[in-house]
Design a protein around this motif. Structure first.
Motif, mmCIF file in Angstrom:
data_model
loop_
_atom_site.group_PDB
_atom_site.id
_atom_site.type_symbol
_atom_site.label_atom_id
_atom_site.label_comp_id
_atom_site.label_asym_id
_atom_site.label_seq_id
_atom_site.Cartn_x
_atom_site.Cartn_y
_atom_site.Cartn_z
ATOM 1 N N ARG A 1 1.091 4.199 5.522
ATOM 2 C CA ARG A 1 1.060 3.302 6.682
ATOM 3 C C ARG A 1 1.894 2.055 6.402
ATOM 4 N N PRO A 2 3.186 2.197 6.300
ATOM 5 C CA PRO A 2 4.040 1.045 5.979
ATOM 6 C C PRO A 2 3.950 -0.046 7.042
ATOM 7 N N GLY A 3 3.808 -1.297 6.582
ATOM 8 C CA GLY A 3 3.783 -2.432 7.489
ATOM 9 C C GLY A 3 2.455 -2.675 8.166
ATOM 10 N N ASP A 4 1.429 -1.880 7.877
ATOM 11 C CA ASP A 4 0.105 -2.043 8.486
ATOM 12 C C ASP A 4 -0.736 -2.943 7.593
ATOM 13 N N ALA A 5 -0.865 -4.218 7.966
ATOM 14 C CA ALA A 5 -1.576 -5.196 7.133
ATOM 15 C C ALA A 5 -3.049 -4.843 6.996
ATOM 16 N N ALA A 6 -3.677 -4.358 8.072
ATOM 17 C CA ALA A 6 -5.104 -4.016 8.025
ATOM 18 C C ALA A 6 -5.352 -2.863 7.064
ATOM 19 N N SER A 7 -4.473 -1.854 7.089
ATOM 20 C CA SER A 7 -4.607 -0.725 6.159
ATOM 21 C C SER A 7 -4.363 -1.172 4.723
ATOM 22 N N ALA A 8 -3.437 -2.094 4.538
ATOM 23 C CA ALA A 8 -3.158 -2.601 3.194
ATOM 24 C C ALA A 8 -4.381 -3.305 2.624
ATOM 25 N N GLU A 9 -5.070 -4.097 3.463
ATOM 26 C CA GLU A 9 -6.271 -4.790 3.008
ATOM 27 C C GLU A 9 -7.387 -3.779 2.710
ATOM 28 N N ARG A 10 -7.484 -2.751 3.539
ATOM 29 C CA ARG A 10 -8.484 -1.702 3.323
ATOM 30 C C ARG A 10 -8.200 -0.977 2.017
ATOM 31 N N PHE A 11 -6.932 -0.713 1.728
ATOM 32 C CA PHE A 11 -6.549 -0.032 0.495
ATOM 33 C C PHE A 11 -6.968 -0.853 -0.723
ATOM 34 N N LYS A 12 -6.799 -2.170 -0.645
ATOM 35 C CA LYS A 12 -7.206 -3.046 -1.745
ATOM 36 C C LYS A 12 -8.715 -2.988 -1.944
ATOM 37 N N GLU A 13 -9.472 -2.986 -0.848
ATOM 38 C CA GLU A 13 -10.931 -2.900 -0.947
ATOM 39 C C GLU A 13 -11.372 -1.579 -1.559
ATOM 40 N N ILE A 14 -10.708 -0.507 -1.176
ATOM 41 C CA ILE A 14 -11.055 0.818 -1.694
ATOM 42 C C ILE A 14 -10.838 0.870 -3.204
ATOM 43 N N ASN A 15 -9.703 0.334 -3.677
ATOM 44 C CA ASN A 15 -9.432 0.315 -5.114
ATOM 45 C C ASN A 15 -10.425 -0.569 -5.856
ATOM 46 N N GLU A 16 -10.770 -1.712 -5.259
ATOM 47 C CA GLU A 16 -11.731 -2.622 -5.878
ATOM 48 C C GLU A 16 -13.082 -1.951 -6.001
ATOM 49 N N ALA A 17 -13.514 -1.261 -4.938
ATOM 50 C CA ALA A 17 -14.807 -0.581 -4.962
ATOM 51 C C ALA A 17 -14.824 0.525 -6.014
ATOM 52 N N TYR A 18 -13.739 1.299 -6.090
ATOM 53 C CA TYR A 18 -13.704 2.403 -7.043
ATOM 54 C C TYR A 18 -13.662 1.910 -8.483
ATOM 55 N N ARG B 1 -1.008 -16.849 9.854
ATOM 56 C CA ARG B 1 -2.245 -17.391 10.415
ATOM 57 C C ARG B 1 -2.956 -18.334 9.442
ATOM 58 N N GLY B 2 -2.167 -19.091 8.726
ATOM 59 C CA GLY B 2 -2.718 -20.091 7.828
ATOM 60 C C GLY B 2 -3.118 -19.583 6.464
ATOM 61 N N GLN B 3 -2.952 -18.295 6.209
ATOM 62 C CA GLN B 3 -3.356 -17.735 4.919
ATOM 63 C C GLN B 3 -2.392 -18.119 3.800
ATOM 64 N N GLY B 4 -1.149 -18.341 4.133
ATOM 65 C CA GLY B 4 -0.148 -18.684 3.121
ATOM 66 C C GLY B 4 0.368 -17.483 2.359
ATOM 67 N N GLU B 5 -0.105 -16.291 2.754
ATOM 68 C CA GLU B 5 0.284 -15.079 2.045
ATOM 69 C C GLU B 5 0.681 -13.994 3.035
ATOM 70 N N ALA B 6 1.496 -13.081 2.560
ATOM 71 C CA ALA B 6 1.908 -11.930 3.355
ATOM 72 C C ALA B 6 1.843 -10.689 2.478
ATOM 73 N N PRO B 7 1.307 -9.571 3.009
ATOM 74 C CA PRO B 7 1.217 -8.344 2.208
ATOM 75 C C PRO B 7 2.598 -7.765 1.926
ATOM 76 N N LEU B 8 2.725 -7.205 0.738
ATOM 77 C CA LEU B 8 3.999 -6.627 0.322
ATOM 78 C C LEU B 8 3.722 -5.372 -0.493
ATOM 79 N N THR B 9 4.439 -4.306 -0.208
ATOM 80 C CA THR B 9 4.343 -3.096 -1.023
ATOM 81 C C THR B 9 5.298 -3.226 -2.203
ATOM 82 N N LYS B 10 4.742 -3.244 -3.388
ATOM 83 C CA LYS B 10 5.529 -3.412 -4.604
ATOM 84 C C LYS B 10 5.653 -2.054 -5.292
ATOM 85 N N ARG B 11 6.865 -1.669 -5.628
ATOM 86 C CA ARG B 11 7.106 -0.368 -6.249
ATOM 87 C C ARG B 11 7.570 -0.565 -7.691
#
Length: 366
Positions: A38-55, A216-226
């Protein structure tokens, strides 16, 4: 205090789920929400981070045990009435708290839960970012021989529009009214008080009259790092490596956090691992088993080795090819070849007649 993240809910498993259930759920969700899917999908990127953290917590027996205690008793148990956040120095005068200026790492009252508190609730603004943990599947042959594998991770980088400040271009920036510009607030419960980054200004100590529209004031933007990650020879399933400063950015501009990779070795259709030895099963027919033969057996590096099978070899017999196993720490195992004898399911009338004659002459009962 902030609520404890429900890692079981994030993975969609029961709190009594077995390790294999947790692993299966993780692999399904990680594939579904992977940045490459899901390239460019910020919500999916955040979900992916949560999934890895939980696992990373639920797949580790010790971390899971500590986490289950925390879910059961809460971060401070029932020590007393809760104290709210206090930001300015003046508001702390006369409070009943024994204040600790730390990010949960020094909290020892609940069986060493400090590391989990830190990852779930966050550390102070001066600490380093938590390591980013991911699981990477690698082919069996790469695990044995070593090599390089591509890895995609989701990280946060400074917003290109505001440069990480969270303020819209031209906006007025002033001290945060919630924390008095300190960037920290104090949460308390019972006889303790703990400092953590101010949620209003995200630990910056300053707020803008207008937030950045891009982040939106977060100061950060998601990025896919390879990355191209080196797999050491002889890597085992579950083995971890740590890459310095390849994880999440430091919110205050310091060095980035580390990246911790757990390797998951994919099974091979031919080879199996037993310590430093490799085992495989090779089929031969009945004539080869009775009369003997020579086989060309594949090794893990792709070469072929001639193996002599003596007459009268029965099923299950093993032969050792020395030095063709796994090399690690100056030692190298062998390759063990197990023989499987295949028997024809059907015979023609002529073949059956000849076989009966052979059995009669050899005195074999049937």
């Amino acid at each position: 205090m902030p609520a404890v993240k429900d890692y079981y809910q994030i993975l969609g498993v029961s709190p009594t789920a077995k390790p294999e259930e947790i692993k299966k759920a993780y692999r399904r969700l990680a594939k579904q929400y992977h940045p490459d899917a899901r390239p460019g999908d910020a919500a999916s990127a955040e979900r992916f981070k949560e999934i890895n953290e939980a696992y990373s917590v639920l797949s580790d027996a010790d971390k899971r045990r500590q986490y289950d205690l925390m879910r059961q008793y809460g971060p401070f148990g029932s020590m007393g009435a809760a104290g709210g956040p206090r930001g300015s120095p003046g508001s702390r005068a006369g409070t009943p708290f024994s204040e600790m200026d730390f990010g949960f790492g020094g909290f020892t009252g609940f069986g060493g839960l400090g590391d989990l508190f830190s990852s779930i609730f966050g550390r102070g603004r001066k600490s380093e970012p938590e390591p980013l943990e991911v699981t990477v599947a690698i082919p069996f042959r790469v695990a044995v021989l070593g090599g390089k594998v591509p890895v995609s991770i989701q990280v946060n980088e400074a917003c290109p529009t505001c440069g990480g400040s969270g303020a819209a271009p031209g906006a007025r920036v002033a001290a945060c009214p919630e924390c008095g510009g300190r960037g920290e607030v104090t949460f308390g419960q019972g006889g303790f008080a703990v400092r953590r980054p101010c949620p209003a200004c995200r630990g910056r100590g300053r707020v803008a009259s207008q937030v950045c529209p891009a982040c939106r004031g977060q100061g950060e933007a998601p990025l896919t790092k390879r990355l191209l990650v080196t797999v050491p020879p002889g890597t085992e399933d579950g083995q971890r490596i740590r890459l310095k400063e390849q994880g999440q950015r430091h919110p205050a501009g310091g060095p980035a956090g580390d990246l911790v990779i757990t390797f998951e070795v994919e099974p091979d259709r031919f080879f199996r691992r037993d310590g430093l030895d490799l085992t495989c099963t090779v089929p031969i027919n009945l004539a080869q088993a009775v009369l003997g033969t020579k086989l060309r057996v594949r090794t893990v590096d792709g070469r072929r080795v001639v193996l002599k099978i003596p007459p009268g070899t029965g099923p299950g017999r093993k032969f050792r090819i020395r030095g063709q196993g796994i090399e690690k720490n100056g030692r190298r195992g062998d390759q063990l070849v197990e023989i499987a004898v295949t028997v024809p399911e059907r015979l023609t009338p002529e073949e059956e007649k000849l076989f009966r004659e052979f059995a009669d002459k050899a005195g074999l009962k049937y």
